[in-house]
Write a protein that holds these residues in place. Structure first.
Motif, PDB file in Angstrom:
ATOM      1  N   THR A 129       2.369   8.036   3.461  1.00 13.82           N
ATOM      2  CA  THR A 129       3.237   9.215   3.509  1.00 13.82           C
ATOM      3  C   THR A 129       3.992   9.228   4.831  1.00 13.82           C
ATOM      4  O   THR A 129       3.380   8.959   5.879  1.00 13.82           O
ATOM      5  CB  THR A 129       2.363  10.495   3.422  1.00 13.82           C
ATOM      6  N   ASP A 182       0.787   8.233   9.478  1.00 18.07           N
ATOM      7  CA  ASP A 182      -0.590   8.403   9.960  1.00 18.07           C
ATOM      8  C   ASP A 182      -1.535   7.626   9.054  1.00 18.07           C
ATOM      9  O   ASP A 182      -1.577   7.857   7.841  1.00 18.07           O
ATOM     10  CB  ASP A 182      -0.978   9.892   9.936  1.00 18.07           C
ATOM     11  N   GLU A 213      -6.433  -0.567  -3.441  1.00 17.24           N
ATOM     12  CA  GLU A 213      -5.262  -0.033  -4.133  1.00 17.24           C
ATOM     13  C   GLU A 213      -4.675  -1.100  -5.044  1.00 17.24           C
ATOM     14  O   GLU A 213      -4.523  -2.248  -4.658  1.00 17.24           O
ATOM     15  CB  GLU A 213      -4.199   0.425  -3.121  1.00 17.24           C
ATOM     16  N   ARG A 267       0.853  -1.193   0.000  1.00 19.89           N
ATOM     17  CA  ARG A 267       0.000   0.000   0.000  1.00 19.89           C
ATOM     18  C   ARG A 267       0.887   1.241   0.000  1.00 19.89           C
ATOM     19  O   ARG A 267       2.062   1.172   0.347  1.00 19.89           O
ATOM     20  CB  ARG A 267      -0.901   0.014   1.242  1.00 19.89           C
ATOM     21  N   THR A 268       0.282   2.399  -0.354  1.00 23.39           N
ATOM     22  CA  THR A 268       1.048   3.644  -0.434  1.00 23.39           C
ATOM     23  C   THR A 268       0.684   4.571   0.721  1.00 23.39           C
ATOM     24  O   THR A 268      -0.506   4.827   0.945  1.00 23.39           O
ATOM     25  CB  THR A 268       0.725   4.373  -1.762  1.00 23.39           C
ATOM     26  N   SER A 280      -9.884  -3.685   5.097  1.00 25.69           N
ATOM     27  CA  SER A 280      -8.851  -3.250   4.146  1.00 25.69           C
ATOM     28  C   SER A 280      -7.479  -3.378   4.804  1.00 25.69           C
ATOM     29  O   SER A 280      -7.309  -2.941   5.948  1.00 25.69           O
ATOM     30  CB  SER A 280      -9.066  -1.790   3.757  1.00 25.69           C
ATOM     31  N   PRO A 281      -6.488  -3.951   4.104  1.00 27.01           N
ATOM     32  CA  PRO A 281      -5.219  -4.285   4.750  1.00 27.01           C
ATOM     33  C   PRO A 281      -4.521  -3.116   5.464  1.00 27.01           C
ATOM     34  O   PRO A 281      -4.041  -3.272   6.590  1.00 27.01           O
ATOM     35  CB  PRO A 281      -4.367  -4.795   3.592  1.00 27.01           C
ATOM     36  N   GLY A 282      -4.488  -1.930   4.816  1.00 28.23           N
ATOM     37  CA  GLY A 282      -3.778  -0.803   5.437  1.00 28.23           C
ATOM     38  C   GLY A 282      -4.479  -0.346   6.699  1.00 28.23           C
ATOM     39  O   GLY A 282      -3.864  -0.226   7.773  1.00 28.23           O
ATOM     40  N   SER A 283      -5.766  -0.109   6.566  1.00 24.15           N
ATOM     41  CA  SER A 283      -6.558   0.341   7.705  1.00 24.15           C
ATOM     42  C   SER A 283      -6.548  -0.728   8.814  1.00 24.15           C
ATOM     43  O   SER A 283      -6.362  -0.416   9.990  1.00 24.15           O
ATOM     44  CB  SER A 283      -7.980   0.623   7.214  1.00 24.15           C
ATOM     45  N   GLY A 286     -14.640   2.106  -3.644  1.00 22.34           N
ATOM     46  CA  GLY A 286     -15.006   0.753  -4.075  1.00 22.34           C
ATOM     47  C   GLY A 286     -13.870  -0.049  -4.674  1.00 22.34           C
ATOM     48  O   GLY A 286     -14.058  -1.196  -5.054  1.00 22.34           O
ATOM     49  N   HIS A 302     -10.440   3.343   8.179  1.00 27.33           N
ATOM     50  CA  HIS A 302     -11.703   3.369   7.431  1.00 27.33           C
ATOM     51  C   HIS A 302     -12.346   1.997   7.397  1.00 27.33           C
ATOM     52  O   HIS A 302     -13.223   1.733   6.573  1.00 27.33           O
ATOM     53  CB  HIS A 302     -11.494   3.930   6.017  1.00 27.33           C
ATOM     54  N   VAL A 361      -5.402   6.517   8.025  1.00 22.01           N
ATOM     55  CA  VAL A 361      -6.843   6.726   8.145  1.00 22.01           C
ATOM     56  C   VAL A 361      -7.468   5.376   8.501  1.00 22.01           C
ATOM     57  O   VAL A 361      -7.210   4.381   7.821  1.00 22.01           O
ATOM     58  CB  VAL A 361      -7.450   7.238   6.816  1.00 22.01           C
ATOM     59  N   ARG A 373      -9.647   5.166  -4.367  1.00 20.27           N
ATOM     60  CA  ARG A 373     -10.797   5.132  -5.278  1.00 20.27           C
ATOM     61  C   ARG A 373     -11.950   4.398  -4.622  1.00 20.27           C
ATOM     62  O   ARG A 373     -11.776   3.258  -4.168  1.00 20.27           O
ATOM     63  CB  ARG A 373     -10.408   4.449  -6.590  1.00 20.27           C
TER      64      ARG A 373
HETATM   65  C1  LIG Z   1       0.952   9.022  -2.716  1.00 18.39           C
HETATM   66  C2  LIG Z   1      -0.084   8.562  -1.716  1.00 18.39           C
HETATM   67  C3  LIG Z   1       0.092   8.825  -0.359  1.00 18.39           C
HETATM   68  C4  LIG Z   1      -0.859   8.417   0.573  1.00 18.39           C
HETATM   69  N1  LIG Z   1      -0.654   8.681   1.908  1.00 18.39           N
HETATM   70  C5  LIG Z   1      -1.562   8.233   2.827  1.00 18.39           C
HETATM   71  C6  LIG Z   1      -1.341   8.436   4.242  1.00 18.39           C
HETATM   72  O1  LIG Z   1      -0.312   8.964   4.676  1.00 18.39           O
HETATM   73  N2  LIG Z   1      -2.292   7.984   5.103  1.00 18.39           N
HETATM   74  C7  LIG Z   1      -3.427   7.332   4.666  1.00 18.39           C
HETATM   75  O2  LIG Z   1      -4.258   6.923   5.492  1.00 18.39           O
HETATM   76  N3  LIG Z   1      -3.635   7.115   3.339  1.00 18.39           N
HETATM   77  C8  LIG Z   1      -2.730   7.533   2.426  1.00 18.39           C
HETATM   78  N4  LIG Z   1      -2.939   7.290   1.089  1.00 18.39           N
HETATM   79  C9  LIG Z   1      -4.177   6.610   0.696  1.00 18.39           C
HETATM   80  C10 LIG Z   1      -4.082   5.094   0.858  1.00 18.39           C
HETATM   81  O3  LIG Z   1      -3.019   4.588   0.070  1.00 18.39           O
HETATM   82  C11 LIG Z   1      -5.402   4.468   0.409  1.00 18.39           C
HETATM   83  O4  LIG Z   1      -6.460   4.934   1.201  1.00 18.39           O
HETATM   84  C12 LIG Z   1      -5.363   2.945   0.415  1.00 18.39           C
HETATM   85  O5  LIG Z   1      -6.460   2.492  -0.337  1.00 18.39           O
HETATM   86  C13 LIG Z   1      -5.435   2.380   1.810  1.00 18.39           C
HETATM   87  O6  LIG Z   1      -5.308   0.977   1.735  1.00 18.39           O
HETATM   88  P1  LIG Z   1      -6.326  -0.017   2.474  1.00 18.39           P
HETATM   89  O7  LIG Z   1      -5.671  -1.343   2.458  1.00 18.39           O
HETATM   90  O8  LIG Z   1      -6.704   0.565   3.809  1.00 18.39           O
HETATM   91  O9  LIG Z   1      -7.612  -0.014   1.563  1.00 18.39           O
HETATM   92  P2  LIG Z   1      -7.765  -0.762   0.142  1.00 18.39           P
HETATM   93  O10 LIG Z   1      -7.631  -2.236   0.318  1.00 18.39           O
HETATM   94  O11 LIG Z   1      -6.848  -0.113  -0.843  1.00 18.39           O
HETATM   95  O12 LIG Z   1      -9.259  -0.422  -0.247  1.00 18.39           O
HETATM   96  C14 LIG Z   1     -10.357  -1.196   0.248  1.00 18.39           C
HETATM   97  C15 LIG Z   1     -11.630  -0.365   0.217  1.00 18.39           C
HETATM   98  O13 LIG Z   1     -11.465   0.745   1.084  1.00 18.39           O
HETATM   99  C16 LIG Z   1     -11.810   1.950   0.416  1.00 18.39           C
HETATM  100  N5  LIG Z   1     -10.927   3.026   0.923  1.00 18.39           N
HETATM  101  C17 LIG Z   1      -9.589   3.168   0.744  1.00 18.39           C
HETATM  102  N6  LIG Z   1      -9.133   4.273   1.364  1.00 18.39           N
HETATM  103  C18 LIG Z   1     -10.227   4.830   1.950  1.00 18.39           C
HETATM  104  C19 LIG Z   1     -10.411   5.993   2.744  1.00 18.39           C
HETATM  105  N7  LIG Z   1      -9.404   6.808   3.074  1.00 18.39           N
HETATM  106  N8  LIG Z   1     -11.669   6.270   3.188  1.00 18.39           N
HETATM  107  C20 LIG Z   1     -12.714   5.464   2.885  1.00 18.39           C
HETATM  108  N9  LIG Z   1     -12.601   4.349   2.136  1.00 18.39           N
HETATM  109  C21 LIG Z   1     -11.365   4.042   1.679  1.00 18.39           C
HETATM  110  C22 LIG Z   1     -11.583   1.655  -1.070  1.00 18.39           C
HETATM  111  O14 LIG Z   1     -12.401   2.465  -1.852  1.00 18.39           O
HETATM  112  C23 LIG Z   1     -11.942   0.192  -1.167  1.00 18.39           C
HETATM  113  O15 LIG Z   1     -13.323   0.056  -1.370  1.00 18.39           O
HETATM  114  C24 LIG Z   1      -2.011   7.705   0.148  1.00 18.39           C
HETATM  115  C25 LIG Z   1      -2.166   7.403  -1.219  1.00 18.39           C
HETATM  116  C26 LIG Z   1      -1.225   7.846  -2.147  1.00 18.39           C
HETATM  117  C27 LIG Z   1      -1.403   7.505  -3.612  1.00 18.39           C
END
Ligand SMILES: Cc1cc2nc3c(=O)[nH]c(=O)nc-3n(C[C@H](O)[C@H](O)[C@H](O)COP(=O)(O)OP(=O)(O)OC[C@H]3O[C@@H](n4cnc5c(N)ncnc54)[C@H](O)[C@@H]3O)c2cc1C
Length: 361
Positions: A182, A196, A353, A179-180, A204-207, A350, A200, A198, A348
């Protein structure tokens, strides 16, 4: 100055075509290319790569000022040649004094562990990570790829990406999700950095990683990359929670005489964070209070009064559909030149990443 060297052969039945494609691609990306199709050099940051046509092969040679630059150039050369070879196996195996050993960690990869967990706001969790040799992340480029181990591990160190013989990182055999994020803060001497997250949801793996993080948990980090916030005249800086770490860093680094507007959309008032923009940068928080992500941000930007007859620029990071609408607005309604704005999809709706198109700035 010592020069490190890596040499290899790309074996191919289409050496001429492949070499020409690679050469053209490098030139298109602004790298200095010198020589003929049969024998040319490409200048990379910190080094030079030479390409010579042979019978059934391209002879590759890279010279670089240090092992990191060498490894970067090896990855770029092998990665692009493999990409252009469309399935043909080129059998690139690098040899030379500075070549990273096959199976080693990629040069831009560091192993970290969670040191502290802190809630900045109800839905923004700060993980302080600790690791060795973090100096490369103390840079203007502030984004990283994180490599999240599969949940439910037994505490043992995960299998991390490793370097293949062709110099490219390989994830085979690793149960990691990329995942990406900052870097919000880094202290190389203290061997720590903050990211930091979010929060959410747990699916989702990052959260999920952040929601369950405990001191000692493993996390791989690679990078850094991207991260430039253009400042040209009067500046709009905007985004949602995912952009807050970048916005906070950008505001901290801004000259005190900077002028413009900061617009940040968060779920509710409790998600606001203390920020100290320069006095000429007006800060306004937008609270969704249940409206869909991006709606308020788009509306506020559409209603913005841009200074007349003055150079202006904009940087916004948010949900994908809003980013698309903003790009159109900046170009067609505000009339900003393409070089003066960025509207980047940080996530995005739905889409996980990587499931859609990734953006890296
Ligand atoms: C250059 C760059 C820098 C970033 N820096 C940060 C950072 O410092 N901190 C941070 O928290 N994020 C940051 N992001 C955003 C983060 O990469 C995405 O939110 C990512 O999808 C999180 O991965 P996930 O595994 O939690 O969710 P994913 O597995 O990627 O997504 C699963 C589901 O969650 C939804 N989802 C993803 N993000 C959000 C959200 N914020 N709110 C509501 N629904 C969401 C998607 O739409 C999808 O349906 C950054 C992105 C980029 C491109």
């Amino acid at each position: 100055m010592t020069t490190l060297i890596a040499e290899a052969q790309a074996r191919t039945a289409n050496a001429e075509t492949l070499s020409a494609k690679f050469r053209e691609h490098m030139a298109e990306h602004g790298l200095e290319v010198d020589g003929t199709d049969a024998d040319y050099r490409v200048a990379f940051p910190g080094g030079v790569a030479s390409f010579r046509l042979q019978a059934g092969a391209i002879a590759l040679r890279i010279e670089a000022i240090n092992a990191e630059r060498l490894a970067e150039a090896q990855g770029v050369v092998a990665g692009h040649l493999d990409g252009f070879a469309a399935g043909e196996s080129l059998g690139i195996v690098w040899t030379g004094d500075g070549v990273t050993a096959t199976g080693a960690l990629p040069h831009n990869f560091r192993v970290t562990r969670v040191k502290r967990v802190m809630d900045v706001t109800p839905h923004m969790r700060r993980l302080t990570l600790t690791g060795e040799d973090l100096g490369r992340f103390d840079a203007e480029a502030m984004h990283v790829k994180i490599f999240i181990p599969a949940p439910g591990g037994d505490g043992r160190e995960p299998v991390w990406p490793h370097v293949s013989a062709s110099g490219q990182p390989v994830l085979d055999g690793c149960s990691l999700t990329r995942r990406t994020y900052t870097i919000r803060r880094i202290d190389v001497a203290a061997k720590e950095m903050d990211i930091d997250f979010v929060l959410h949801g747990d699916a989702s793996p990052g959260s999920r990683f952040a929601m369950h993080a405990r001191p000692g948990d493993w996390l791989g980090i690679s990078g850094p990359g991207g991260g430039d916030v253009p400042l040209r005249g009067w500046t709009l800086i905007g985004g949602d929670e995912t952009a807050l770490p970048v916005i906070a860093r950008a505001l901290e680094a801004m000259p005190q005489d900077a002028r413009g507007q900061v617009l940040i959309e968060v779920a509710v008032a409790a998600e606001e964070q203390p920020l100290s923009p320069p006095p000429g940068m007006a800060l306004r928080w937008l609270h969704r209070n249940g409206t869909a992500p991006g709606v308020l941000l788009l509306e506020a930007i559409r209603n913005l009064n841009w200074p007349a007859g003055e150079e202006a620029s904009a940087w916004v990071a948010c949900e994908g559909a809003t980013a698309v609408a903003l790009r159109e607005h900046f170009a067609q309604v505000v009339g900003l030149p393409r070089s003066h704005f960025r509207a980047v999809a940080y996530w995005r709706q739905g889409l996980a990443e990587g499931a859609g198109k990734a953006e890296a700035a």
